[in-house]
Write an enzyme that holds these catalytic residues in place. Structure first.
Site, PDB file in Angstrom:
ATOM      1  N   ASP A   1      -9.629 -47.192  18.725  1.00 51.73           N
ATOM      2  CA  ASP A   1      -9.256 -46.499  17.487  1.00 51.73           C
ATOM      3  C   ASP A   1      -7.960 -45.702  17.683  1.00 51.73           C
ATOM      4  O   ASP A   1      -7.457 -45.080  16.752  1.00 51.73           O
ATOM      5  CB  ASP A   1     -10.407 -45.639  16.941  1.00 51.73           C
ATOM      6  N   SER A   2      -7.411 -45.750  18.902  1.00 46.74           N
ATOM      7  CA  SER A   2      -6.046 -45.235  19.124  1.00 46.74           C
ATOM      8  C   SER A   2      -5.063 -45.983  18.215  1.00 46.74           C
ATOM      9  O   SER A   2      -3.926 -45.540  18.030  1.00 46.74           O
ATOM     10  CB  SER A   2      -5.634 -45.407  20.591  1.00 46.74           C
TER      11      SER A   2
ATOM     12  N   ASP B   1     -13.800 -50.444  19.254  1.00 43.42           N
ATOM     13  CA  ASP B   1     -14.252 -49.067  19.043  1.00 43.42           C
ATOM     14  C   ASP B   1     -15.026 -48.919  17.742  1.00 43.42           C
ATOM     15  O   ASP B   1     -14.620 -49.464  16.702  1.00 43.42           O
ATOM     16  CB  ASP B   1     -13.041 -48.130  18.977  1.00 43.42           C
TER      17      ASP B   1
ATOM     18  N   LYS C   1     -17.685 -49.808  21.644  1.00 44.53           N
ATOM     19  CA  LYS C   1     -17.599 -48.564  22.421  1.00 44.53           C
ATOM     20  C   LYS C   1     -17.826 -47.411  21.452  1.00 44.53           C
ATOM     21  O   LYS C   1     -17.348 -47.459  20.312  1.00 44.53           O
ATOM     22  CB  LYS C   1     -16.227 -48.448  23.094  1.00 44.53           C
TER      23      LYS C   1
ATOM     24  N   GLU D   1     -18.343 -42.847  21.337  1.00 40.74           N
ATOM     25  CA  GLU D   1     -18.109 -41.595  22.060  1.00 40.74           C
ATOM     26  C   GLU D   1     -19.359 -40.720  22.051  1.00 40.74           C
ATOM     27  O   GLU D   1     -20.022 -40.619  21.017  1.00 40.74           O
ATOM     28  CB  GLU D   1     -16.941 -40.835  21.414  1.00 40.74           C
TER      29      GLU D   1
ATOM     30  N   GLU E   1     -12.574 -40.001  30.146  1.00 39.49           N
ATOM     31  CA  GLU E   1     -11.209 -39.662  29.742  1.00 39.49           C
ATOM     32  C   GLU E   1     -10.919 -38.189  30.014  1.00 39.49           C
ATOM     33  O   GLU E   1     -11.705 -37.303  29.628  1.00 39.49           O
ATOM     34  CB  GLU E   1     -11.019 -39.970  28.242  1.00 39.49           C
TER      35      GLU E   1
END
Ligand code: KIV
Length: 292
Positions: free
Chosen positions: A44-45, A83, A112, A114, A180
């Site tokens: 999602d960057s 993501d 993925k 978080e 991270e």
């Protein structure tokens, strides 16, 4: 043949380091296909590096889906992880719906998400439904307004929490976890204790592998090299130089030349032009050209 989760587990068991890089489009995926990089992240960057936003928060499942499809069309070898965007896995039902779309419509091999202890039940739900999950701990960009954009886990309490999160993600069935922006010794301690791979970014050299953002490692920005990354090339500078050279050559009529286009028989052209007006004069003295 595409890398599978079993291949990754075997590489990890052999102590092979795992390389992952982000990609968002077909062309980048084709370039990665020329390397032996086994893992691609459609991160999602993309909110920042593709859409020019200042965080990952506005990214939608449709955005990730669009880019996942483009990447999958370009790469035949790497395992592709997509993501789950902000708030698309806030409930187990929404997580199933979002992850299901990325897998079924996008074609990725894993998602993925978080978070640690609090999202572990969601990870378990996805894994039980047949959806492979990669975790993401430490600096989790979707929580940037809560935790700040900085290294996480520096005091004993937060470090303990991160360890607990890592174990929770593993117990819930994740096949790997991104670490991270956490101190290198903490990343090493977690890596030594987990039985799934840790994939670091700004987490030191002891993780089982590393993930980096395409634009950072290829040097696409002239003004931005975060500490956790390294420019392996300066493609932004090369692209700007090449584009200026292109503009200069077009401006000075050095490009294109006749060699860049097709020929035509003169008689055929003369025949085609019959009945049309003669060429316009391009002289600046031509009264049809308005004074500048
Ligand atoms: O979205 C992303 O690119 C990521 C990496 C920084 C791990 O989550």
């Amino acid at each position: 043949m595409r890398v599978s989760l079993l291949d990754i587990a075997q590489r990890y068991a052999r102590g092979e380091r795992l390389t992952m890089v982000t990609a968002y489009d077909y062309t980048s995926a084709r370039i990665i296909d020329r390397t032996d990089i086994p893992l691609i992240l459609v991160g999602d960057s993309l909110g920042m590096v593709i859409q020019g936003r200042d965080s990952t928060l506005p990214v939608t499942v449709d955005d990730i889906l669009y880019h996942t499809r483009a990447v999958l069309r370009g790469c035949t070898k790497a395992l592709v992880v997509s993501d789950l965007p902000f708030l698309t896995y806030a409930t187990q039902e929404s997580a199933l719906a979002s992850a299901g779309r990325l897998m079924a419509e996008g074609g990725c091999q894993s998602v993925k998400l978080e978070g640690g202890v609090t999202v572990a039940p969601t990870i378990r739900r996805l894994v039980d439904a047949g959806i492979p999950v990669m975790g993401h701990l430490g600096f989790t960009p979707q929580s940037m307004h809560q935790i700040g954009v900085r290294v996480q886990g520096k005091d004993a309490n937060r470090a303990r929490q991160l360890l607990a999160d890592a174990f929770a993600v593993q117990e819930a069935g994740a096949w790997a976890v991104v670490l991270e922006l956490i101190p290198a010794p903490l990343a090493e301690a977690i890596t030594q204790r987990l039985s799934i791979p840790t994939i670091g970014i700004g987490a030191g050299p002891a993780c089982s592998g590393e993930v980096q953002v395409w634009h950072d490692i290829l040097g696409l920005y002239e003004d931005h090299t975060p500490r956790h990354t390294h420019r392996f090339a300066s493609l932004g500078d090369q692209a700007a130089t090449a584009l200026q050279e292109y503009a200069d050559q077009v401006g000075s009529q050095r490009f294109p030349t006749a060699a860049h286009s097709a020929r035509m028989d003169e008689q055929v052209l003369a025949e085609a032009l019959q009945g049309f007006a003669p060429p316009r004069s391009r002289s600046t003295e031509d009264p049809e050209v308005p004074p500048s």
